[in-house]
Every structure is written in structure tokens, then in C-alpha cells.
Design an enzyme around this catalytic site. Structure first.
Site, PDB file in Angstrom:
ATOM      1  N   ASP A   8       0.856  -1.189   0.000  1.00  0.00           N
ATOM      2  CA  ASP A   8       0.000   0.000   0.000  1.00  0.00           C
ATOM      3  C   ASP A   8       0.889   1.235   0.000  1.00  0.00           C
ATOM      4  O   ASP A   8       2.020   1.211   0.507  1.00  0.00           O
ATOM      5  CB  ASP A   8      -0.917   0.016   1.221  1.00  0.00           C
ATOM      6  CG  ASP A   8      -1.923   1.164   1.161  1.00  0.00           C
ATOM      7  OD1 ASP A   8      -2.536   1.368   0.101  1.00  0.00           O
ATOM      8  OD2 ASP A   8      -2.083   1.865   2.180  1.00  0.00           O
ATOM      9  N   GLU A  10       0.669   5.721   0.509  1.00  0.00           N
ATOM     10  CA  GLU A  10      -0.082   6.943   0.782  1.00  0.00           C
ATOM     11  C   GLU A  10       0.579   8.053  -0.020  1.00  0.00           C
ATOM     12  O   GLU A  10       1.812   8.057  -0.206  1.00  0.00           O
ATOM     13  CB  GLU A  10      -0.096   7.279   2.266  1.00  0.00           C
ATOM     14  CG  GLU A  10      -0.805   6.255   3.142  1.00  0.00           C
ATOM     15  CD  GLU A  10      -2.279   6.088   2.833  1.00  0.00           C
ATOM     16  OE1 GLU A  10      -2.872   7.006   2.219  1.00  0.00           O
ATOM     17  OE2 GLU A  10      -2.846   5.041   3.190  1.00  0.00           O
ATOM     18  N   GLU A  53      -6.815  18.263   1.938  1.00  0.00           N
ATOM     19  CA  GLU A  53      -7.703  17.123   1.697  1.00  0.00           C
ATOM     20  C   GLU A  53      -6.973  15.807   1.913  1.00  0.00           C
ATOM     21  O   GLU A  53      -7.542  14.839   2.447  1.00  0.00           O
ATOM     22  CB  GLU A  53      -8.261  17.179   0.272  1.00  0.00           C
ATOM     23  CG  GLU A  53      -9.186  18.342  -0.010  1.00  0.00           C
ATOM     24  CD  GLU A  53      -8.432  19.651  -0.221  1.00  0.00           C
ATOM     25  OE1 GLU A  53      -7.184  19.601  -0.364  1.00  0.00           O
ATOM     26  OE2 GLU A  53      -9.086  20.713  -0.241  1.00  0.00           O
ATOM     27  N   HIS A 151      -6.076   6.564   7.239  1.00  0.00           N
ATOM     28  CA  HIS A 151      -5.335   5.694   6.329  1.00  0.00           C
ATOM     29  C   HIS A 151      -3.862   5.702   6.737  1.00  0.00           C
ATOM     30  O   HIS A 151      -3.234   6.750   6.849  1.00  0.00           O
ATOM     31  CB  HIS A 151      -5.479   6.185   4.891  1.00  0.00           C
ATOM     32  CG  HIS A 151      -6.835   5.935   4.322  1.00  0.00           C
ATOM     33  ND1 HIS A 151      -7.048   5.090   3.267  1.00  0.00           N
ATOM     34  CD2 HIS A 151      -8.044   6.408   4.678  1.00  0.00           C
ATOM     35  CE1 HIS A 151      -8.344   5.066   2.980  1.00  0.00           C
ATOM     36  NE2 HIS A 151      -8.964   5.864   3.824  1.00  0.00           N
ATOM     37  N   ASP A 156      -2.823  -0.621   6.891  1.00  0.00           N
ATOM     38  CA  ASP A 156      -3.664  -1.047   5.773  1.00  0.00           C
ATOM     39  C   ASP A 156      -3.164  -2.336   5.131  1.00  0.00           C
ATOM     40  O   ASP A 156      -3.967  -3.197   4.751  1.00  0.00           O
ATOM     41  CB  ASP A 156      -3.741   0.065   4.714  1.00  0.00           C
ATOM     42  CG  ASP A 156      -4.673   1.195   5.142  1.00  0.00           C
ATOM     43  OD1 ASP A 156      -5.262   1.097   6.235  1.00  0.00           O
ATOM     44  OD2 ASP A 156      -4.807   2.171   4.383  1.00  0.00           O
TER      45      ASP A 156
END
Length: 237
Positions: A8, A10, A53, A151, A156
Site C-alpha cells: 500500500d 499513501e 484534503e 489511512h 492497511d
């Protein structure tokens, strides 16, 4: 031995073509569909501001990451851990697209797309028309994701590894084949083949064992064992 990585990332946004960058990478290792405990995790200086965001999603600001290494400095360690094995990711084209963009900026070759396994597509085939986000799949499979308040790539991938094992058939670690590193020498057991005169010794469960079995069946939906237990005894003749 079958090795797979669950990965994963980010990022600062949704599109590397508009300048978004990777700020966290995590991967866990599975061997024969069993987590080995080996993992890779790295926070990265994205070399740019992180939009508000995105901060709301993963909680990382550029100020928090300025002292972390830049992607070119961690690229080799990441590639060494990933090796040449299949890479599972949820919405894998997103993660591969960002890593390929970072690898290109670092002067390196992109990841081989033949290695890509998209767990989101696997879930959509298994559960067409249903929500198939990581959170939704955790709820569906009874995987505890209560710690996932934001997250985080390392958390994750640990959750995704459990989801992936369920999508692949719910393989349990206790049923896994031994890896090459822990295969023991075969044990030879002498068996007495002379059964003449042997008295049968039936193995009967205790009341405690029966109660535990009934409790286990109560957690299953329409268990076959319960139907068999409820069936009438066959009558002679």
C-alpha cells in the site's frame, strides 16, 4: 515456496501526472499464503506541500515528513524487499502508477505490470454490486479494523493481507505447507500390523468438548454438522 507481497502507498493526491508524490510505502510478505512477519515500511519526504484534503485522509503534513528520506534514497531497499514476486494492492493500478512515476523520477525502470494483483477486482468478482472498500471487506469477513481511524499504509497492508487470504479461500496459517526453512526431517513411526484380537477403543468426546463444539456451530450460518446431528437415526430393516 510461493512468495507474495501485499503493498500500500499513501500519497499527496490522486494523480502523479499533476505532481502528486508518494509519502509512505508499506509491504508485508506472505509465503504459501501465510504472513511471515517480514515487512517493509518507509515514510518519505514528498518534496512538496501536502494538500489539506490529503492530510485529512492519512494525517501526514509536509512538516512531519521533511526530515524523512526522499524516494531515490529508499528505492533500492524497497525494490530489494519486493523482489520479483507478485504484488497485491487494493486498486493496484493506483499504487503501481504512483510507484512507477517515482521510479521514473529516480531514473529506474517501472514495476512489471505482470506482477500486479488487484484485490479490489478480486473482491468485485466475489461480491458483485456490493461495497468492496477495505473497510467494507473487513466488516464482511469479521476482521477487526477498529484501529483504522486514518489511512496508514502499514496498518492497511496488515488488514489487506487478512482480506486477501479470505479472498483466496480463507487459508489459515495452521493449515499452511511448511516453508523450506522449517521443513523437518521425516519421522518414521513403526506400525503394528497384527490386529488379531485387538479390542476396539472408541474415542468419545467429553461434555466440555461437546459444549465447545455446539458453541462453535452457533457462530456458523446453517452449519452442515448441525443438520446431520438433527437427522433421525436410520432404522434397521
Amino acid at each position: 515456496m510461493s512468495r507474495t507481497l501485499v503493498l500500500d502507498t499513501e500519497t499527496t493526491g490522486f494523480d502523479p501526472a499533476t505532481g502528486d508524490r508518494v509519502l509512505e510505502v508499506a509491504a508485508v510478505e506472505l509465503v504459501n499464503l501465510v504472513p511471515t512477519g517480514r515487512f517493509y515500511h518507509q515514510l518519505i519526504d514528498p518534496e512538496r506541500e501536502v494538500p489539506e484534503e490529503a492530510v485529512k485522509v492519512h494525517g501526514f503534513t509536509w512538516e512531519m515528513l521533511r526530515d524523512k528520506p526522499k524516494f531515490p534514497a529508499i528505492a533500492q531497499d524497497m525494490l530489494d524487499f519486493l523482489g520479483d514476486d507478485p504484488i497485491v494492492a487494493h486498486n493496484a493500478p493506483f499504487d503501481f502508477g504512483f510507484l512507477d512515476a517515482e521510479l521514473k523520477l529516480a531514473g529506474r525502470a517501472p514495476l512489471d505490470r505482470a506482477r500486479m494483483v488487484d484485490s479490489l477486482q478480486l473482491a468485485k468478482k466475489r461480491f458483485p454490486g456490493l461495497p468492496n472498500s477495505l473497510d467494507a471487506l473487513c466488516r464482511r469477513y469479521g476482521i477487526d479494523n477498529s484501529m483504522r481511524t486514518a489511512h496508514n499504509a502499514l496498518l492497511d497492508v496488515q488488514l489487506l493481507a487478512q482480506v486477501y487470504l479470505e479472498l483466496m479461500g480463507g487459508k489459515q496459517p495452521g493449515l499452511a505447507l511448511a516453508t523450506r526453512s522449517n521443513v523437518a526431517a521425516p519421522v518414521v513411526i513403526a506400525v503394528d500390523t497384527d490386529v488379531a484380537g485387538r479390542v476396539p477403543r472408541p474415542i468419545l468426546p467429553t461434555e466440555e468438548e461437546l459444549a465447545a463444539h455446539r458453541a462453535f456451530l452457533g457462530k456458523l450460518k446453517e452449519p452442515l454438522w448441525a443438520a446431520l446431528e438433527a437427522a433421525p437415526e436410520p432404522q434397521p430393516g
